[in-house]
Scaffold this active site. Structure first.
Site, PDB file in Angstrom:
ATOM      1  N   ARG A 123     -17.104  48.679  50.451  1.00  0.00           N
ATOM      2  CA  ARG A 123     -17.798  48.127  51.616  1.00  0.00           C
ATOM      3  C   ARG A 123     -17.538  48.994  52.844  1.00  0.00           C
ATOM      4  NH1 ARG A 123     -19.626  43.450  49.685  1.00  0.00           N
ATOM      5  NH2 ARG A 123     -18.332  42.354  48.166  1.00  0.00           N
ATOM      6  N   ASP A 124     -18.601  49.218  53.614  1.00  0.00           N
ATOM      7  CA  ASP A 124     -18.505  49.997  54.846  1.00  0.00           C
ATOM      8  C   ASP A 124     -17.696  49.216  55.879  1.00  0.00           C
ATOM      9  OD1 ASP A 124     -19.304  51.177  57.497  1.00  0.00           O
ATOM     10  OD2 ASP A 124     -20.555  52.417  56.196  1.00  0.00           O
ATOM     11  N   ASN A 147     -27.468  60.347  54.568  1.00  0.00           N
ATOM     12  CA  ASN A 147     -27.526  61.101  55.813  1.00  0.00           C
ATOM     13  C   ASN A 147     -27.002  62.506  55.545  1.00  0.00           C
ATOM     14  OD1 ASN A 147     -28.306  58.742  57.221  1.00  0.00           O
ATOM     15  ND2 ASN A 147     -26.179  58.141  57.458  1.00  0.00           N
ATOM     16  N   VAL A 150     -19.033  61.369  58.039  1.00  0.00           N
ATOM     17  CA  VAL A 150     -17.979  61.753  57.104  1.00  0.00           C
ATOM     18  C   VAL A 150     -18.596  62.785  56.163  1.00  0.00           C
ATOM     19  CG1 VAL A 150     -16.396  61.001  55.296  1.00  0.00           C
ATOM     20  CG2 VAL A 150     -16.862  59.495  57.239  1.00  0.00           C
ATOM     21  N   HIS A 172     -22.393  60.681  50.518  1.00  0.00           N
ATOM     22  CA  HIS A 172     -22.346  59.262  50.202  1.00  0.00           C
ATOM     23  C   HIS A 172     -23.730  58.643  50.345  1.00  0.00           C
ATOM     24  CE1 HIS A 172     -21.281  59.793  54.465  1.00  0.00           C
ATOM     25  NE2 HIS A 172     -21.771  58.569  54.701  1.00  0.00           N
ATOM     26  N   HIS A 202     -25.583  55.159  51.222  1.00  0.00           N
ATOM     27  CA  HIS A 202     -25.461  53.830  51.819  1.00  0.00           C
ATOM     28  C   HIS A 202     -26.392  52.890  51.065  1.00  0.00           C
ATOM     29  CE1 HIS A 202     -23.609  55.115  55.737  1.00  0.00           C
ATOM     30  NE2 HIS A 202     -24.171  56.261  55.386  1.00  0.00           N
TER      31      HIS A 202
END
Length: 114
Positions: A29-30, A87, A96, A100, A102
């Site tokens: 989880r973000d 992104n 970061v 990754h 999302h």
């Protein structure tokens, strides 16, 4: 590649709310959620950005998306809908530098996103 917060999560040096893991992918989880469901899917193999991916990484990139889809189905929101986002670099919103995906869900998502 520099040591990132995600590398530290993979090594369990920093705690995270891990919701999925296999030999290639880890998801958690973000910490700054942008939707009721906001999970990050990362490769265990470090890759700074999508620009660094090659044809040899196609299977790994597919595994990231398939893991996100499987999680959406498991959690029961796949049919209602969700969004996956990658992104790339600063102007793309990447903060970061460990690739990754999302996964955002739990509310109606608008377009364009930002």
């Amino acid at each position: 590649m520099s040591d990132t917060i995600f590398s530290k999560i993979i090594r369990r040096e920093i705690p995270a709310d891990i919701v999925y893991e296999d030999n290639d992918v880890l998801a958690f989880r973000d910490l700054n959620p942008q939707a009721p469901v906001h999970v990050l899917f990362i490769p265990r193999q470090p890759m700074p950005t999508l620009n660094d991916a090659t044809a040899a990484d196609a299977e790994l990139l597919g595994k990231l998306l398939l893991a996100a889809a499987a999680y959406a189905k498991q959690e029961g929101f796949a049919e209602q809908g969700y969004r996956t986002v990658v992104n790339c670099n600063e102007d793309g919103g990447q903060t970061v530098f460990h690739l990754h995906v999302h996964l955002l869900a739990g509310r109606r998502l608008h377009w364009p996103p930002g």
